[in-house]
Design an enzyme around this catalytic site. Structure first.
Site, PDB file in Angstrom:
ATOM      1  N   HIS A 278       0.432  -1.351   0.108  1.00 27.38           N
ATOM      2  CA  HIS A 278      -0.116   0.195   0.107  1.00 27.38           C
ATOM      3  C   HIS A 278       1.059   1.059   0.226  1.00 27.38           C
ATOM      4  CE1 HIS A 278      -2.907   3.064   1.452  1.00 27.38           C
ATOM      5  NE2 HIS A 278      -3.906   2.304   0.622  1.00 27.38           N
TER       6      HIS A 278
ATOM      7  N   ASP B  22      -8.111  -5.143  -0.731  1.00 23.45           N
ATOM      8  CA  ASP B  22      -8.485  -5.633  -1.439  1.00 23.45           C
ATOM      9  C   ASP B  22      -8.603  -7.581  -1.213  1.00 23.45           C
ATOM     10  OD1 ASP B  22      -9.066  -3.161  -3.062  1.00 23.45           O
ATOM     11  OD2 ASP B  22      -7.007  -3.311  -3.164  1.00 23.45           O
TER      12      ASP B  22
END
Length: 381
Positions: free
Chosen positions: A261, A312
């Site tokens: 991320h 996700d």
């Protein structure tokens, strides 16, 4: 600009505005909505409460919550023209359909061009209700099935699953869907949020700004990762193959979707919650394979790259176990994120300044025009 100009590619680390809506603490692995930790909200709040919190900066009292629920229920039905549009468009790209439908909804809203706060609050409620209706109706229509009328007795998350699948969800599935919407509701100045705020900064209408956000979410580097995760899990097929497939992809210099991320340097707190739900739903639905494969992939990636799952990764198996088709994973992201987008748009309109950054020019400076008949033929380099 001078030679010393520092370029922040992708605006990484650049603070462009003040906002009270959400905060990502990448080092501690925390996500805050208007002062509330996401773990606290996921444990106790409903998505409707989170919508109110994002829009108003505080949790609602019982009367305000009842009123918001009534407003969302009343706003669920789609204009007949939008339903006809959904029935006529090609279904190859659900996100393109969603972007088109959002723009079309603005054509049927008499308040579309009123940028006053109260009008935009009413539009935020309508958009939140109707985004879910659009995704569900489009899916039914592309399958040749009748559009299901919303059930006023069901809350937002449960009603969405009902309109999508035609079956009223069991209490666990309804609660998991509700929490999933809460977890995806906002995430600071991510790409789609920023795109919407840029559009709003021109004083364009809220439907145009949301359409810009949907178009940005459509990109695979932003909203499409959970689809890629599920396709990876399907490719692997069995937990025993996870390490082999992960190693092969890494050897080919391919990214493993759902890991890493831009901001989080540790566990994404949303991923931890969804991981628990993936295991719970796997048991409830009698399909332990998807959680087992996900766990094996997580272990393989952590071992090889020391990367943590992001939101996700485990949302893929959760959505699949809830009966959501893979190509609707990103539209479902938008069904949640519309609450955060509209909160940011309300904030942008309230203290607006046109967003207009600069670029460092790298082209030539002293060229002179030459008549076309005097220009030599161009030869490719």
């Amino acid at each position: 600009m001078s030679e010393a100009t520092q370029i922040a590619r992708g605006l990484e680390g650049v603070v462009v505005a003040r906002s009270s809506i959400s905060y990502v603490d990448g080092r501690q692995g925390r996500l805050i909505y208007q002062g509330y930790d996401i773990r606290d909200l996921a444990e106790h709040a409903t998505f409707e409460e989170v919508c109110f919190l994002l829009w108003h900066g505080r949790l609602p009292d019982s009367g305000e919550l009842s009123s918001l629920r009534e407003q969302l229920v009343a706003a669920r039905p789609l204009p007949s023209g939008v339903v006809s549009l959904l029935a006529s468009v090609p279904g190859r790209s659900p996100m393109a359909v969603l972007q088109t439908a959002v723009a079309a909804l603005g054509l049927y809203d008499a308040e579309a061009d009123d940028n006053g706060r109260e009008a935009n609050l009413r539009k935020s409620v309508r958009l939140t209700a109707q985004m879910a209706s659009v995704v569900a109706a489009f899916h039914r229509l592309r399958r040749g099935l009748p559009v299901i009328e919303p059930d006023p007795e069901l809350d937002h998350a449960a009603n969405f699953l009902y309109m999508l699948t035609g079956q009223r969800p069991d209490p666990t599935s309804a609660r998991v869907m509700d929490v999933a919407l809460t977890l995806h509701a906002d995430h600071e100045f991510n790409a789609s949020c920023f795109a919407g705020r840029v559009t709003a900064s021109t004083l364009s209408d809220i439907y145009s700004a949301v359409a810009a956000a949907v178009g940005t979410l459509k990109g695979p580097l932003h909203g499409g990762a959970n689809e890629q995760v599920m396709r990876l899990l399907m490719e692997i097929g069995e937990p025993e193959r996870a390490a082999e497939v992960v190693q092969a992809r890494l050897a080919a210099r391919e990214r493993i979707p759902g890991f890493g991320h831009r901001v989080y340097k540790t566990w994404d707190p949303r991923a931890l919650i969804l991981k628990r739900f993936s295991e719970e739903l796997s048991r409830l639905k009698g399909e332990p394979r998807w959680y087992a494969i996900s766990l094996a992939v997580e272990e393989a990636v952590r071992s090889a790259k020391d990367l943590y799952p992001n939101v996700d990764f485990y949302s893929a198996s959760v959505y699949h176990l809830l009966g959501i088709p893979v190509d609707l994973f990103t539209p479902v992201f938008a069904v949640s994120r519309i609450s955060g987008w509209t909160a940011h748009l309300l904030e942008q309109y309230a203290d607006n300044r046109l967003i207009r950054p600069r670029a460092e020019y790298t082209g030539p400076m002293e060229l002179r025009y030459v008549p076309v008949e005097d220009r030599p033929p161009h030869t490719a380099a």
